[in-house]
Design a protein around this motif. Structure first.
Motif, PDB file in Angstrom:
ATOM      1  N   MET A 341       0.855  -1.193   0.000  1.00  0.00           N
ATOM      2  CA  MET A 341       0.000   0.000   0.000  1.00  0.00           C
ATOM      3  C   MET A 341       0.886   1.236   0.000  1.00  0.00           C
ATOM      4  SD  MET A 341      -3.315  -0.508   2.410  1.00  0.00           S
ATOM      5  CE  MET A 341      -4.488  -1.831   2.116  1.00  0.00           C
ATOM      6  N   LEU A 342       0.325   2.344  -0.477  1.00  0.00           N
ATOM      7  CA  LEU A 342       1.037   3.610  -0.390  1.00  0.00           C
ATOM      8  C   LEU A 342       0.996   4.114   1.048  1.00  0.00           C
ATOM      9  CD1 LEU A 342      -0.211   5.533  -3.565  1.00  0.00           C
ATOM     10  CD2 LEU A 342       1.837   4.116  -3.299  1.00  0.00           C
ATOM     11  N   GLY A 343       2.136   4.615   1.505  1.00  0.00           N
ATOM     12  CA  GLY A 343       2.205   5.226   2.821  1.00  0.00           C
ATOM     13  C   GLY A 343       2.389   6.728   2.692  1.00  0.00           C
ATOM     14  N   PHE A 344       1.573   7.489   3.428  1.00  0.00           N
ATOM     15  CA  PHE A 344       1.630   8.949   3.389  1.00  0.00           C
ATOM     16  C   PHE A 344       2.096   9.452   4.755  1.00  0.00           C
ATOM     17  CE2 PHE A 344      -1.649   7.492   0.535  1.00  0.00           C
ATOM     18  CZ  PHE A 344      -1.515   8.276  -0.602  1.00  0.00           C
ATOM     19  N   GLU A 345       3.046  10.377   4.756  1.00  0.00           N
ATOM     20  CA  GLU A 345       3.532  10.947   6.019  1.00  0.00           C
ATOM     21  C   GLU A 345       3.430  12.461   5.985  1.00  0.00           C
ATOM     22  OE1 GLU A 345       7.607  11.660   8.606  1.00  0.00           O
ATOM     23  OE2 GLU A 345       7.649  10.269   6.908  1.00  0.00           O
ATOM     24  N   ALA A 346       2.899  13.001   7.060  1.00  0.00           N
ATOM     25  CA  ALA A 346       2.889  14.446   7.283  1.00  0.00           C
ATOM     26  C   ALA A 346       3.223  14.664   8.756  1.00  0.00           C
ATOM     27  CB  ALA A 346       1.529  15.033   6.925  1.00  0.00           C
ATOM     28  N   GLY A 347       3.159  15.900   9.223  1.00  0.00           N
ATOM     29  CA  GLY A 347       3.424  16.097  10.647  1.00  0.00           C
ATOM     30  C   GLY A 347       3.730  17.536  11.002  1.00  0.00           C
ATOM     31  N   GLN A 348       3.909  17.745  12.302  1.00  0.00           N
ATOM     32  CA  GLN A 348       4.230  19.057  12.858  1.00  0.00           C
ATOM     33  C   GLN A 348       5.540  18.953  13.623  1.00  0.00           C
ATOM     34  OE1 GLN A 348      -0.062  18.822  14.159  1.00  0.00           O
ATOM     35  NE2 GLN A 348       0.264  21.021  14.459  1.00  0.00           N
ATOM     36  N   SER A 349       6.439  19.896  13.380  1.00  0.00           N
ATOM     37  CA  SER A 349       7.786  19.823  13.942  1.00  0.00           C
ATOM     38  C   SER A 349       7.830  20.012  15.443  1.00  0.00           C
ATOM     39  CB  SER A 349       8.694  20.868  13.273  1.00  0.00           C
ATOM     40  OG  SER A 349       8.899  20.555  11.921  1.00  0.00           O
ATOM     41  N   ALA A 350       6.799  20.597  16.008  1.00  0.00           N
ATOM     42  CA  ALA A 350       6.728  20.727  17.473  1.00  0.00           C
ATOM     43  C   ALA A 350       5.269  20.729  17.903  1.00  0.00           C
ATOM     44  CB  ALA A 350       7.415  22.003  17.949  1.00  0.00           C
ATOM     45  N   VAL A 351       4.975  19.923  18.896  1.00  0.00           N
ATOM     46  CA  VAL A 351       3.665  19.932  19.557  1.00  0.00           C
ATOM     47  C   VAL A 351       3.917  19.875  21.059  1.00  0.00           C
ATOM     48  CG1 VAL A 351       1.447  18.746  19.868  1.00  0.00           C
ATOM     49  CG2 VAL A 351       2.438  18.951  17.593  1.00  0.00           C
ATOM     50  N   GLY A 352       4.248  18.690  21.562  1.00  0.00           N
ATOM     51  CA  GLY A 352       4.589  18.602  22.977  1.00  0.00           C
ATOM     52  C   GLY A 352       5.740  19.509  23.357  1.00  0.00           C
ATOM     53  N   ASP A 353       6.702  19.691  22.424  1.00  0.00           N
ATOM     54  CA  ASP A 353       7.824  20.582  22.696  1.00  0.00           C
ATOM     55  C   ASP A 353       7.361  22.019  22.938  1.00  0.00           C
ATOM     56  OD1 ASP A 353       9.989  18.916  22.792  1.00  0.00           O
ATOM     57  OD2 ASP A 353      10.639  19.260  20.734  1.00  0.00           O
ATOM     58  N   ILE A 354       6.281  22.434  22.285  1.00  0.00           N
ATOM     59  CA  ILE A 354       5.762  23.791  22.498  1.00  0.00           C
ATOM     60  C   ILE A 354       5.193  23.918  23.899  1.00  0.00           C
ATOM     61  CG2 ILE A 354       4.064  25.498  21.749  1.00  0.00           C
ATOM     62  CD1 ILE A 354       4.300  24.410  18.938  1.00  0.00           C
ATOM     63  N   PHE A 355       4.411  22.924  24.307  1.00  0.00           N
ATOM     64  CA  PHE A 355       3.837  22.968  25.655  1.00  0.00           C
ATOM     65  C   PHE A 355       4.951  22.905  26.705  1.00  0.00           C
ATOM     66  CE2 PHE A 355       0.443  20.183  23.431  1.00  0.00           C
ATOM     67  CZ  PHE A 355       0.026  21.258  22.675  1.00  0.00           C
ATOM     68  N   ASN A 356       5.965  22.062  26.455  1.00  0.00           N
ATOM     69  CA  ASN A 356       7.089  21.957  27.394  1.00  0.00           C
ATOM     70  C   ASN A 356       7.883  23.255  27.457  1.00  0.00           C
ATOM     71  OD1 ASN A 356       6.506  19.286  28.041  1.00  0.00           O
ATOM     72  ND2 ASN A 356       7.862  18.449  26.469  1.00  0.00           N
ATOM     73  N   TRP A 357       8.050  23.898  26.300  1.00  0.00           N
ATOM     74  CA  TRP A 357       8.757  25.193  26.292  1.00  0.00           C
ATOM     75  C   TRP A 357       8.052  26.189  27.192  1.00  0.00           C
ATOM     76  CZ3 TRP A 357       6.049  29.437  24.224  1.00  0.00           C
ATOM     77  CH2 TRP A 357       6.739  30.654  24.291  1.00  0.00           C
ATOM     78  N   PHE A 358       6.733  26.256  27.076  1.00  0.00           N
ATOM     79  CA  PHE A 358       5.996  27.238  27.866  1.00  0.00           C
ATOM     80  C   PHE A 358       6.125  26.944  29.357  1.00  0.00           C
ATOM     81  CE2 PHE A 358       1.937  29.024  29.571  1.00  0.00           C
ATOM     82  CZ  PHE A 358       2.241  30.357  29.321  1.00  0.00           C
TER      83      PHE A 358
END
Length: 564
Positions: A341-358
């Protein structure tokens, strides 16, 4: 929570192990191949660097010591067997049918002509360039732009498969940066190998460059590999970037494996080091997110969100008549998730890291995730008057630009820490919606969303905000360790416990019984806020002309109305 299926007494017990190499630590998980029941687990924090990461004065540099990976493998396998012997009646290591491995990525490392990691050779022991270049190393943004421009001009078909933009987080940009900035290390490297391929090779004694086998997951998503054009980009193209890359091409593999294929059996050396029988099959390695999707039960129509320090979004689809091209995705690769099957990848470079930064850096009043989440949950959508962009570590999808940064709009003298915390959560949810929309704009239908990872497990507020912003039900994987579970599923398949990955998923995965359903009133407000997010997104992230004079006033209008 859904309980794992009751173990059948008809089939003889068999187990598989998943080795999950993360950013700060590695984990092992022992799983019953019949039911997916998780029977033993342990963690090994990497001893080198800061929380396992080698840092420098350059905030873009992030490396790891490859020796830590081998220390982890030995400790984890021995410890997992010890726990199993203690807790499972009649357990013996001979009941382990297979092992799977997942790692972060793209995390390439240079090796010598014998397959030894350059960073483990004494003269390179303190050279960051000789280490593993961790996925979040962004030192090669210039090289990524160069590769993108060169590929668009000379190999448009190749760059189209990875969203038409090459990233500084990926294989060739890092190798090229090493050639430009650390010529001694580059000249001493016989080959560059993804961590996901090197660890299985070491465990099977096949790390010598002549024996090494690679997985299609890492090669396809991060290194423009496709069997359609005989593997990696051709030597002529790579030589346009650097003659050293062109010379490297002759030593790279032209064949890549899917996770239902074995790279070999556990070597005698590693059997002695771990207590496992020699010859236990080791599956081809893959990235943590892709195996996390496997461990969450991915199938066509399902989007799996692996939520941690960053987020990866994985989807699959049957082969269409025409190979799709979706701008901004981190690759569309045949067999990178589910075989055939074809595999598709996307994403966000920071999520938990943003909350941890704050929480960790800004140190707000009441500054724990639990306390801030409790207060933020009391704030109605739109009531803070705030709007943020989730680019604190760049944008992975759909802009593929690591030179973008975070933004917070709408602050007043009365803005509270909980309001900022909620705005950051909402920003990541808007980013997630942007990715979902990109999938569907190009014909990849998303009927169901399954979330996994620490955030999905621990923060109900985040899950509810995501449901409200996207207007979609958020399911959470039954397993809290889906990446390791996915690796264990690969181990179960190569070990013969299941005939296919899909069959193993049906037996070994599931979701929790209580999903997060969207609140219509909350979604109505977010439907007003999202166009404002897109206005900021397009104005700061693209070259399209944009007008932003209305954003602050609309935020105040929505804030006033929601507080009435």
């Amino acid at each position: 929570m859904n309980k794992p299926p009751t173990r059948s007494s008809k089939a003889a017990p068999s187990y598989s192990i998943g080795l999950d190499y993360g950013t700060e630590s590695a984990r092992a998980l022992l799983v019953d191949t019949r039911t997916g029941e998780e029977l033993a687990t342990c963690v090994f924090p990497y001893p080198t660097g800061t929380r396992g990461v080698i840092l420098s004065k350059d905030p873009n540099l992030a490396r790891q010591n490859p020796a830590d990976y081998l220390l982890a493998a030995e400790f984890l396998l021995r410890r997992t067997l010890a726990i199993a012997k203690k807790n499972i009646k009649g357990f013996t290591p001979a009941q382990i049918v297979g092992i799977g491995v997942d790692t972060t990525g793209s995390t390439p490392l240079p090796i010598d002509a014998n397959g030894r990691a350059l960073g483990m050779i004494p003269k390179f022991a303190k050279d960051p360039a000789a280490m593993a270049w961790l996925w979040k190393d962004h030192t090669s943004t210039g090289e990524a732009r160069e590769i993108t421009e060169m590929a668009r001009e000379h190999r448009p078909r190749m760059i189209a498969r990875c969203g038409n933009t090459y990233s500084s987080e990926w294989f060739f940009s890092k190798v090229l940066h090493c050639a430009r900035t650390s010529p001694k290390a580059f000249a001493s490297a016989h080959l560059w190998v993804e961590c996901a391929d090197w660890i299985p090779a070491v465990l099977t004694g096949t790390e010598h460059p002549d024996k090494l086998q690679i997985g299609v997951c890492a090669a396809g998503h991060k290194a423009m590999f496709a069997h359609d054009w005989q593997g990696y980009p051709d030597a002529e193209f790579l030589s346009m970037l650097d003659p050293g890359l062109g010379a490297l091409r002759a030593r790279l593999r032209d064949r890549a494996l899917t996770i239902d294929q074995s790279v070999g059996g556990l070597s005698t050396e590693w059997a002695e080091r771990t207590g496992l029988p020699a010859g236990v099959p080791i599956a081809a390695g893959a990235f943590d997110a892709h195996l996390g999707a496997i461990g969450s039960g991915i199938e066509p129509g399902t989007l799996v969100k692996i939520m941690g320090t960053s987020t990866c979004d994985i989807a699959v689809a049957p082969h269409p008549d025409r190979f799709p091209e979706i701008p901004g995705l981190c690759g569309i690769v045949d067999g990178s998730v589910l075989p055939k099957m074809l595999g598709f990848e996307a994403g966000q470079s920071a999520v938990g890291d943003i909350f941890n930064w704050f929480v960790d850096v800004m140190k707000p009043r009441g500054g724990t995730h639990e306390a801030l989440s409790k207060e933020a949950a009391k704030i109605a959508p739109g009531a803070s008057g705030l709007l943020a962009l989730d680019w604190n570590n760049g944008n992975r999808t759909v802009l593929v630009d690591q030179l973008l940064t975070g933004l917070l709009v709408g602050q007043t003298l009365y803005t509270t820490p909980a309001e900022v915390y909620r705005a950051l959560i909402e920003a990541t949810a808007f980013g997630a919606l942007t990715i979902i929309n990109r999938f569907e704009e190009f014909g990849v239908k998303i009927d169901r969303i399954i979330n996994c990872g620490g955030i999905a497990e621990k923060n109900p507020l985040v899950m509810q905000v995501y449901a409200d912003v996207t207007n979609r039900t958020m399911h959470v994987s039954r397993s809290a360790q889906t990446c390791a579970l996915g690796a264990a599923i690969a181990g179960a398949v190569v070990g013969g416990a299941h005939s296919s990955v899909a069959q193993a998923q049906r037996a070994m995965t599931g979701v929790k019984s209580k999903p997060y359903k969207p609140n219509p009133k909350a979604h109505a407000i977010y439907a007003e806020l999202y166009p404002l997010y897109r206005a900021l997104h397009d104005a700061f992230g693209t070259s399209a002309p944009a007008t932003l004079h209305h954003v602050m006033k609309r935020l105040i209008e929505i804030r006033t109305r929601t507080r009435m």
